[in-house]
Write a protein that holds these residues in place. Structure first.
Motif, PDB file in Angstrom:
ATOM      1  N   SER A  32       0.847  -1.181   0.000  1.00 46.05           N
ATOM      2  CA  SER A  32       0.000   0.000   0.000  1.00 46.05           C
ATOM      3  C   SER A  32       0.887   1.237   0.000  1.00 46.05           C
ATOM      4  CB  SER A  32      -0.910  -0.011   1.227  1.00 46.05           C
ATOM      5  OG  SER A  32      -0.134   0.087   2.400  1.00 46.05           O
ATOM      6  N   GLY A  33       0.284   2.373  -0.193  1.00 45.92           N
ATOM      7  CA  GLY A  33       1.007   3.630  -0.111  1.00 45.92           C
ATOM      8  C   GLY A  33       1.166   4.304  -1.456  1.00 45.92           C
ATOM      9  N   THR A  34       2.077   5.274  -1.471  1.00 45.34           N
ATOM     10  CA  THR A  34       2.357   6.024  -2.687  1.00 45.34           C
ATOM     11  C   THR A  34       3.870   6.120  -2.878  1.00 45.34           C
ATOM     12  OG1 THR A  34       2.303   8.106  -1.483  1.00 45.34           O
ATOM     13  CG2 THR A  34       0.264   7.438  -2.558  1.00 45.34           C
ATOM     14  N   LEU A  35       4.264   6.227  -4.120  1.00 44.89           N
ATOM     15  CA  LEU A  35       5.669   6.386  -4.459  1.00 44.89           C
ATOM     16  C   LEU A  35       5.819   7.727  -5.168  1.00 44.89           C
ATOM     17  CD1 LEU A  35       8.476   5.034  -4.515  1.00 44.89           C
ATOM     18  CD2 LEU A  35       7.873   4.180  -6.790  1.00 44.89           C
ATOM     19  N   VAL A  36       6.707   8.559  -4.637  1.00 47.72           N
ATOM     20  CA  VAL A  36       6.913   9.887  -5.194  1.00 47.72           C
ATOM     21  C   VAL A  36       8.344   9.975  -5.728  1.00 47.72           C
ATOM     22  CG1 VAL A  36       6.929  12.356  -4.691  1.00 47.72           C
ATOM     23  CG2 VAL A  36       5.291  10.868  -3.545  1.00 47.72           C
ATOM     24  N   TYR A  61      13.493   8.517  -4.797  1.00 42.10           N
ATOM     25  CA  TYR A  61      12.161   7.932  -4.663  1.00 42.10           C
ATOM     26  C   TYR A  61      11.798   7.827  -3.194  1.00 42.10           C
ATOM     27  CZ  TYR A  61      12.789   6.851  -9.547  1.00 42.10           C
ATOM     28  OH  TYR A  61      13.000   6.965 -10.888  1.00 42.10           O
ATOM     29  N   GLU A  62      10.608   8.304  -2.866  1.00 41.00           N
ATOM     30  CA  GLU A  62      10.128   8.274  -1.492  1.00 41.00           C
ATOM     31  C   GLU A  62       8.811   7.513  -1.440  1.00 41.00           C
ATOM     32  OE1 GLU A  62       8.521  11.487   1.757  1.00 41.00           O
ATOM     33  OE2 GLU A  62      10.139  12.103   0.426  1.00 41.00           O
ATOM     34  N   TRP A  63       8.767   6.526  -0.570  1.00 39.73           N
ATOM     35  CA  TRP A  63       7.575   5.694  -0.396  1.00 39.73           C
ATOM     36  C   TRP A  63       6.882   6.123   0.888  1.00 39.73           C
ATOM     37  CZ3 TRP A  63       7.974   0.117   1.786  1.00 39.73           C
ATOM     38  CH2 TRP A  63       6.725  -0.492   1.808  1.00 39.73           C
ATOM     39  N   GLY A  64       5.627   6.495   0.778  1.00 34.88           N
ATOM     40  CA  GLY A  64       4.825   6.855   1.941  1.00 34.88           C
ATOM     41  C   GLY A  64       3.745   5.815   2.149  1.00 34.88           C
ATOM     42  N   TYR A  65       3.604   5.342   3.391  1.00 34.87           N
ATOM     43  CA  TYR A  65       2.589   4.332   3.698  1.00 34.87           C
ATOM     44  C   TYR A  65       2.220   4.435   5.179  1.00 34.87           C
ATOM     45  CZ  TYR A  65       6.553   1.701   5.576  1.00 34.87           C
ATOM     46  OH  TYR A  65       7.653   1.315   6.291  1.00 34.87           O
TER      47      TYR A  65
END
Length: 116
Positions: A32-36, A61-65
């Protein structure tokens, strides 16, 4: 126009559920989450990145979850970004499929209730 019998409708619903299950079984990675994808300015006055947006550093790349009810951010190596992007896409796809499965289950119960 002929109406479908309850048994025909039941069979069609079960076939759709089987198709959903088959699609879910093919999924390998889920996250889950988003990749920026970001580029950054380093802050050094002599660096080109301070004046030229095309010369910024990165991409990073930053992964937010969510973890234990809190938003977490992690930096991800570029080599992992592609796999993570696919895993996030798979997660969203599986969630959509689960909503469809639930809707089909409700339809199935309604058809079976009418048969009795």
């Amino acid at each position: 126009m002929t109406r479908k019998t309850p048994e025909q409708r039941r069979r069609e619903i079960l076939d759709r559920i089987t198709g959903i299950q088959r699609t879910i079984r093919q999924v390998d990675l889920l996250c889950s989450g988003t990749l920026v994808k970001r580029t950054k300015i380093c802050g050094k006055p002599g660096c080109r990145c301070a004046h030229d947006p095309a010369a910024r550093h990165g991409p990073y790349y930053e992964w937010g979850y969510m973890k234990e009810g809190r938003q977490v951010h992690r930096m991800i190596p570029p080599g992992q970004a592609t796999r993570l992007r696919r895993a996030i896409s798979n997660y969203r796809k599986v969630r959509r499929l689960l909503r469809r499965w639930e809707a089909e289950s409700v339809r199935l119960m309604q058809v079976e209730q009418r048969r009795k």
